[in-house]
Write a protein that holds these residues in place. Structure first.
Motif, mmCIF file in Angstrom:
data_model
loop_
_atom_site.group_PDB
_atom_site.id
_atom_site.type_symbol
_atom_site.label_atom_id
_atom_site.label_comp_id
_atom_site.label_asym_id
_atom_site.label_seq_id
_atom_site.Cartn_x
_atom_site.Cartn_y
_atom_site.Cartn_z
ATOM 1 N N LEU A 33 4.343 6.042 17.673
ATOM 2 C CA LEU A 33 4.055 6.672 18.960
ATOM 3 C C LEU A 33 5.150 6.380 19.963
ATOM 4 C CD1 LEU A 33 2.251 8.198 20.964
ATOM 5 C CD2 LEU A 33 1.125 6.016 21.443
ATOM 6 N N LEU A 34 5.533 5.115 20.103
ATOM 7 C CA LEU A 34 6.554 4.739 21.083
ATOM 8 C C LEU A 34 7.891 5.416 20.805
ATOM 9 C CD1 LEU A 34 5.777 0.928 21.522
ATOM 10 C CD2 LEU A 34 5.193 2.799 23.078
ATOM 11 N N LEU A 35 8.233 5.555 19.528
ATOM 12 C CA LEU A 35 9.498 6.210 19.175
ATOM 13 C C LEU A 35 9.488 7.700 19.500
ATOM 14 C CD1 LEU A 35 10.313 4.498 15.759
ATOM 15 C CD2 LEU A 35 11.505 4.156 17.944
ATOM 16 N N SER A 36 8.312 8.300 19.560
ATOM 17 C CA SER A 36 8.217 9.743 19.804
ATOM 18 C C SER A 36 8.190 10.107 21.286
ATOM 19 C CB SER A 36 6.964 10.302 19.127
ATOM 20 O OG SER A 36 5.792 9.921 19.847
ATOM 21 N N LEU A 37 8.033 9.126 22.147
ATOM 22 C CA LEU A 37 7.847 9.410 23.574
ATOM 23 C C LEU A 37 9.159 9.553 24.327
ATOM 24 C CD1 LEU A 37 5.039 6.787 24.323
ATOM 25 C CD2 LEU A 37 4.766 9.264 24.116
ATOM 26 N N PRO A 38 9.135 10.333 25.410
ATOM 27 C CA PRO A 38 10.284 10.321 26.324
ATOM 28 C C PRO A 38 10.394 8.926 26.955
ATOM 29 C CG PRO A 38 8.588 11.889 27.066
ATOM 30 C CD PRO A 38 8.086 11.251 25.823
ATOM 31 N N ALA A 39 11.578 8.573 27.381
ATOM 32 C CA ALA A 39 11.863 7.217 27.859
ATOM 33 C C ALA A 39 10.876 6.733 28.923
ATOM 34 C CB ALA A 39 13.289 7.151 28.394
#
Length: 156
Positions: A33-39
């Motif tokens: 999930l964290l890798l897929s999110l915008p910064a």
């Protein structure tokens, strides 16, 4: 002390099992999930999660180390004793990886303003490094739990 052995074993299993479960959740759900999110969203969510696990995980893993070492001394069977020692060492590896790799990266994220990220965010983004070290400590945490279970199976 032998009278307390069942209680110590139960607490060791509980602590190592919950710690391994949290780590496994982070690898299977949290990191993707964290890798897929915008910064901006990544920083917000990492800060939200980070503040919730700070007290629990270190306590659980520390209990796993201490009880693993104690059970390595107290276990009535040599093979079980060796497995409890392996559990303690694996849990200690979780602490070392966390302390020297994941925590410094996390501290940087916790200090960020999600709505005012540095201009060089692309170079600073810690997600990949944090994920790799998180996987390493998860393997160690799951190993600690697994060998605790194996040790107990030798005692029953």
């Amino acid at each position: 002390m032998q009278a307390y052995l069942p209680i110590l074993i139960a607490v060791a299993l509980l602590a190592s099992g919950i710690a391994a479960g949290v780590l496994l959740w982070s690898v299977m759900g949290g990191v993707p999930l964290l890798l897929s999110l915008p910064a901006e969203r990544y920083v917000e969510i990492h800060q939200f999660w980070g503040s919730r696990f700070d007290g629990l995980q270190p306590l659980l893993v520390s209990v796993t180390v201490v009880l693993g070492a104690l059970l390595a001394i107290l276990a009535p069977a040599r093979p079980a004793s060796a497995l409890f020692a392996v559990s303690a060492v694996a849990a200690l590896a979780v602490i070392i990886i966390s302390r020297f790799r994941n925590v410094p990266l996390k501290r940087k994220v916790m200090r960020l303003d999600a709505h005012n990220l540095p201009a060089d965010w692309e170079q600073l983004d810690p997600r990949r490094a944090w994920a790799a070290w998180n996987l390493a400590r998860t393997v160690c945490g799951v190993l600690a739990f697994t060998v605790n279970v194996a040790a107990v199976s030798l005692l029953i």
